[in-house]
Write an enzyme that holds these catalytic residues in place. Structure first.
Site, PDB file in Angstrom:
ATOM      1  N   ARG A 168      -7.134  12.774   0.707  1.00  0.00           N
ATOM      2  CA  ARG A 168      -6.051  13.302   1.363  1.00  0.00           C
ATOM      3  C   ARG A 168      -4.737  12.914   1.029  1.00  0.00           C
ATOM      4  O   ARG A 168      -3.642  13.377   1.315  1.00  0.00           O
ATOM      5  CB  ARG A 168      -6.410  12.869   2.960  1.00  0.00           C
ATOM      6  CG  ARG A 168      -6.126  11.606   3.387  1.00  0.00           C
ATOM      7  CD  ARG A 168      -6.098  11.354   4.663  1.00  0.00           C
ATOM      8  NE  ARG A 168      -7.616  11.479   5.068  1.00  0.00           N
ATOM      9  CZ  ARG A 168      -7.998  10.687   6.191  1.00  0.00           C
ATOM     10  NH1 ARG A 168      -7.135  10.090   7.000  1.00  0.00           N
ATOM     11  NH2 ARG A 168      -9.444  10.991   6.712  1.00  0.00           N
TER      12      ARG A 168
ATOM     13  N   ARG B 171      -9.428   7.958  -1.273  1.00  0.00           N
ATOM     14  CA  ARG B 171     -10.337   8.432  -0.340  1.00  0.00           C
ATOM     15  C   ARG B 171     -11.113   9.527  -0.713  1.00  0.00           C
ATOM     16  O   ARG B 171     -10.867  10.128  -1.544  1.00  0.00           O
ATOM     17  CB  ARG B 171      -9.586   8.882   1.101  1.00  0.00           C
ATOM     18  CG  ARG B 171      -8.964   7.805   1.610  1.00  0.00           C
ATOM     19  CD  ARG B 171      -8.208   8.455   2.992  1.00  0.00           C
ATOM     20  NE  ARG B 171      -9.303   8.813   4.354  1.00  0.00           N
ATOM     21  CZ  ARG B 171      -9.489   7.816   5.070  1.00  0.00           C
ATOM     22  NH1 ARG B 171      -8.932   6.567   5.224  1.00  0.00           N
ATOM     23  NH2 ARG B 171     -10.745   7.955   5.692  1.00  0.00           N
TER      24      ARG B 171
ATOM     25  N   GLU C 254      -8.562   0.391  -3.083  1.00  0.00           N
ATOM     26  CA  GLU C 254      -9.288   0.345  -1.810  1.00  0.00           C
ATOM     27  C   GLU C 254     -10.418   1.575  -1.955  1.00  0.00           C
ATOM     28  O   GLU C 254      -9.989   2.643  -2.388  1.00  0.00           O
ATOM     29  CB  GLU C 254      -8.588   0.764  -0.725  1.00  0.00           C
ATOM     30  CG  GLU C 254      -7.816  -0.521  -0.281  1.00  0.00           C
ATOM     31  CD  GLU C 254      -6.729  -0.247   0.999  1.00  0.00           C
ATOM     32  OE1 GLU C 254      -6.961   1.025   1.428  1.00  0.00           O
ATOM     33  OE2 GLU C 254      -6.169  -1.009   1.505  1.00  0.00           O
TER      34      GLU C 254
ATOM     35  N   HIS D  67      -5.422   3.656  -1.741  1.00  0.00           N
ATOM     36  CA  HIS D  67      -7.022   4.080  -1.225  1.00  0.00           C
ATOM     37  C   HIS D  67      -7.391   5.214  -1.965  1.00  0.00           C
ATOM     38  O   HIS D  67      -6.556   6.302  -1.448  1.00  0.00           O
ATOM     39  CB  HIS D  67      -6.790   3.782   0.416  1.00  0.00           C
ATOM     40  CG  HIS D  67      -8.197   4.110   0.849  1.00  0.00           C
ATOM     41  ND1 HIS D  67      -8.192   4.071   2.130  1.00  0.00           N
ATOM     42  CD2 HIS D  67      -9.420   4.489   0.201  1.00  0.00           C
ATOM     43  CE1 HIS D  67      -9.875   4.137   2.548  1.00  0.00           C
ATOM     44  NE2 HIS D  67     -10.488   4.589   1.217  1.00  0.00           N
TER      45      HIS D  67
ATOM     46  N   HIS E  85       1.076   6.192   1.599  1.00  0.00           N
ATOM     47  CA  HIS E  85       1.647   7.393   2.320  1.00  0.00           C
ATOM     48  C   HIS E  85       3.061   7.804   1.524  1.00  0.00           C
ATOM     49  O   HIS E  85       3.514   8.888   2.108  1.00  0.00           O
ATOM     50  CB  HIS E  85       2.105   6.649   3.948  1.00  0.00           C
ATOM     51  CG  HIS E  85       0.967   6.359   4.691  1.00  0.00           C
ATOM     52  ND1 HIS E  85       0.212   7.073   4.485  1.00  0.00           N
ATOM     53  CD2 HIS E  85       0.637   5.444   5.420  1.00  0.00           C
ATOM     54  CE1 HIS E  85      -0.797   6.763   5.572  1.00  0.00           C
ATOM     55  NE2 HIS E  85      -0.611   5.637   5.960  1.00  0.00           N
TER      56      HIS E  85
ATOM     57  N   THR F 117      -8.351   3.664   8.066  1.00  0.00           N
ATOM     58  CA  THR F 117      -9.444   2.914   8.313  1.00  0.00           C
ATOM     59  C   THR F 117      -9.612   2.117   9.630  1.00  0.00           C
ATOM     60  O   THR F 117      -8.709   1.444  10.178  1.00  0.00           O
ATOM     61  CB  THR F 117      -9.443   1.779   7.225  1.00  0.00           C
ATOM     62  OG1 THR F 117      -9.217   2.488   6.016  1.00  0.00           O
ATOM     63  CG2 THR F 117     -10.852   1.141   6.924  1.00  0.00           C
TER      64      THR F 117
ATOM     65  N   GLU G 103     -10.723  -9.536   3.027  1.00  0.00           N
ATOM     66  CA  GLU G 103      -9.493  -9.040   3.742  1.00  0.00           C
ATOM     67  C   GLU G 103      -9.663  -8.907   4.973  1.00  0.00           C
ATOM     68  O   GLU G 103     -10.676  -7.888   5.374  1.00  0.00           O
ATOM     69  CB  GLU G 103      -8.983  -7.838   2.860  1.00  0.00           C
ATOM     70  CG  GLU G 103      -7.648  -7.390   3.830  1.00  0.00           C
ATOM     71  CD  GLU G 103      -6.936  -6.224   3.106  1.00  0.00           C
ATOM     72  OE1 GLU G 103      -7.154  -5.885   2.117  1.00  0.00           O
ATOM     73  OE2 GLU G 103      -6.398  -5.439   3.697  1.00  0.00           O
TER      74      GLU G 103
ATOM     75  N   HIS H  35      -3.557  -4.621   7.860  1.00  0.00           N
ATOM     76  CA  HIS H  35      -3.870  -3.558   8.660  1.00  0.00           C
ATOM     77  C   HIS H  35      -2.822  -3.609   9.830  1.00  0.00           C
ATOM     78  O   HIS H  35      -3.327  -4.432  10.706  1.00  0.00           O
ATOM     79  CB  HIS H  35      -5.289  -3.118   8.803  1.00  0.00           C
ATOM     80  CG  HIS H  35      -5.593  -1.753   9.082  1.00  0.00           C
ATOM     81  ND1 HIS H  35      -5.180  -1.044  10.160  1.00  0.00           N
ATOM     82  CD2 HIS H  35      -6.150  -0.716   8.242  1.00  0.00           C
ATOM     83  CE1 HIS H  35      -5.609   0.309   9.927  1.00  0.00           C
ATOM     84  NE2 HIS H  35      -5.862   0.481   8.916  1.00  0.00           N
TER      85      HIS H  35
ATOM     86  N   ASN I 260       0.875  -1.146  -0.048  1.00  0.00           N
ATOM     87  CA  ASN I 260       0.099   0.023   0.115  1.00  0.00           C
ATOM     88  C   ASN I 260       0.699   1.348  -0.063  1.00  0.00           C
ATOM     89  O   ASN I 260       1.739   1.445   1.015  1.00  0.00           O
ATOM     90  CB  ASN I 260      -0.974  -0.030   1.246  1.00  0.00           C
ATOM     91  CG  ASN I 260      -1.592   1.175   1.148  1.00  0.00           C
ATOM     92  OD1 ASN I 260      -1.344   2.400   0.762  1.00  0.00           O
ATOM     93  ND2 ASN I 260      -3.069   0.771   1.435  1.00  0.00           N
TER      94      ASN I 260
HETATM   95  N1  PXP Z   1      -5.815  -2.935   4.054  1.00  0.00           N
HETATM   96  C1  PXP Z   1      -6.727  -1.981   4.102  1.00  0.00           C
HETATM   97  C2  PXP Z   1      -8.001  -2.455   3.621  1.00  0.00           C
HETATM   98  C3  PXP Z   1      -6.465  -0.569   4.563  1.00  0.00           C
HETATM   99  O1  PXP Z   1      -7.372   0.090   4.438  1.00  0.00           O
HETATM  100  C4  PXP Z   1      -4.938  -0.527   4.729  1.00  0.00           C
HETATM  101  C5  PXP Z   1      -4.774   0.807   5.224  1.00  0.00           C
HETATM  102  O2  PXP Z   1      -4.959   1.884   4.189  1.00  0.00           O
HETATM  103  C6  PXP Z   1      -4.106  -1.383   4.728  1.00  0.00           C
HETATM  104  C7  PXP Z   1      -4.673  -2.517   4.558  1.00  0.00           C
HETATM  105  C8  PXP Z   1      -2.530  -1.215   5.177  1.00  0.00           C
HETATM  106  O3  PXP Z   1      -2.503  -0.862   6.507  1.00  0.00           O
HETATM  107  P1  PXP Z   1      -1.280  -0.502   7.022  1.00  0.00           P
HETATM  108  O4  PXP Z   1      -0.880   0.938   6.592  1.00  0.00           O
HETATM  109  O5  PXP Z   1      -1.508  -0.301   8.482  1.00  0.00           O
HETATM  110  O6  PXP Z   1      -0.175  -1.515   6.588  1.00  0.00           O
END
Ligand code: PXP
Length: 244
Positions: A55, A51, A76, A49, A16, A107, A157, A197, A13
Site C-alpha cells: 500500500r 507490506r 519491517e 515496511h 508515509h 501495525t 522492538e 510506534h 520510518n
Molecule cells: N515500529 C514498527 C514495528 C512499526 O510497524 C511502525 C509503523 O510502521 C513504527 C515503528 C513507527 O510507528 P509510527 O509511524 O507510529 O511512528
C-alpha cells in the site's frame, strides 16, 4: 549492555512519504529522496515496511534504498513468502518481524512470537544467513521476550502503542512501567532493546529515559512535521529530543 549515557539512536520510518505518492499513483514524493534528506538531518537508520498489499512502500523502493542508504536499512516485514524473497535478495542490515493484517490502518500490536516459534526460528535463520540482524516487534511481555531469544533474534522492538494511545495519565504511567520492565528484562537476557510506534515530539521523552533502550523507530510524527518544516529539520528536531 546498558547504554544509559549514550544518546538514543533514531530510525526514521519513511513509509508515509510513499503513502503520499501512492495517493496519486505518480512518482513523487520519492521515499528514496526522503531517506537521503532524513540522513542529512541525522537519522541513524532508515526504516521501511514492505507490506504484503504494497500500500505504500514498493519493491522498487527497497531495492534502490538498499543501494543508497548510507546509514543502516531496517526492513519491517511479515512472514509472507514474496516479502521474505525480497528481504533475502536485498539483505537489509536489519529486519524487523511484524504481524500484519490487511484491514489494519497501521501495525496494531506486537508479533505473537511464542505462538509461531518454529516458523519464526526458520525465518530468523534464513535472514541471518544473508547477514541480516533480526528484531522482533513485540508487546511488552516477558513470554514474548523469552520466545524472541529462543528463536535466535538479536533484538526486540517494544511496542509503545499502548503508552502512546493512553487516554489518561494513570493508564499512560502503567503502560510506561510495562515498557520499562520489559526493557530491563530483554536487556538482561542479552537482547538489544529498541522501541517504537505512536511516538511523537510530545510523548517521546519518558521512553528516552529508559536506560536499556538504544534506538527508537519513529515515522508518522516525523513525516507529519516534515510537511511543514521539511524532513531534514523534522529529523534534526527529533534527534534533539533523543539526547541523554
Ligand atoms: N515500529 C514498527 C514495528 C512499526 O510497524 C511502525 C509503523 O510502521 C513504527 C515503528 C513507527 O510507528 P509510527 O509511524 O507510529 O511512528
Amino acid at each position: 549492555m546498558n547504554e544509559a549515557n549514550q544518546d538514543v539512536k533514531l530510525g526514521v520510518n519513511i513509509d508515509h512519504i510513499a503513502t503520499i505518492r501512492e495517493a496519486r499513483g505518480t512518482d513523487e514524493p520519492d521515499p528514496v529522496f526522503g531517506a537521503y534528506l532524513a540522513e542529512l538531518g541525522g537519522a541513524d537508520c532508515i526504516t521501511v515496511h514492505l507490506r504484503e498489499d504494497r500500500r505504500h512502500i514498493q519493491d522498487r523502493d527497497v531495492i534502490i534504498l538498499r543501494q543508497t542508504v548510507s546509514t543502516r536499512m531496517n526492513l519491517e516485514m511479515a512472514r509472507a513468502e514474496d516479502v521474505v524473497e525480497v528481504a533475502l535478495k536485498i539483505a537489509p542490515d536489519q529486519a524487523t518481524l511484524v504481524p500484519e493484517r490487511r484491514e489494519e490502518v497501521t501495525t496494531e500490536g506486537g508479533l505473537d512470537v511464542a505462538a509461531e516459534k518454529s516458523a519464526l526460528m526458520d525465518l530468523v535463520k534464513r535472514l541471518k544467513e544473508v547477514g541480516t540482524s533480526v528484531s522482533m516487534f513485540i508487546d511488552p511481555d516477558h513470554a514474548q521476550i523469552d520466545a524472541s531469544r529462543d528463536v535466535g533474534a538479536d533484538a526486540v522492538e517494544i511496542h509503545t502503542g499502548t503508552y502512546a494511545n493512553a487516554q489518561n495519565p494513570d493508564d499512560r504511567q502503567r503502560a510506561l512501567q510495562e515498557i520499562m520492565k520489559s526493557a530491563e528484562y530483554a536487556d538482561s537476557v542479552g537482547l538489544t532493546v529498541l522501541a517504537g510506534h505512536g511516538l511523537t515530539y510530545r510523548n517521546v521523552r519518558p521512553v528516552v529515559e529508559i536506560p536499556q533502550v538504544v534506538e527508537l523507530n519513529i515515522g508518522h510524527s516525523i513525516v507529519s512535521r516534515a510537511a511543514f518544516v521539511g524532513i531534514e529539520r523534522a529529523v534534526r528536531e527529533m534527534k534533539e529530543l533523543l539526547k541523554r
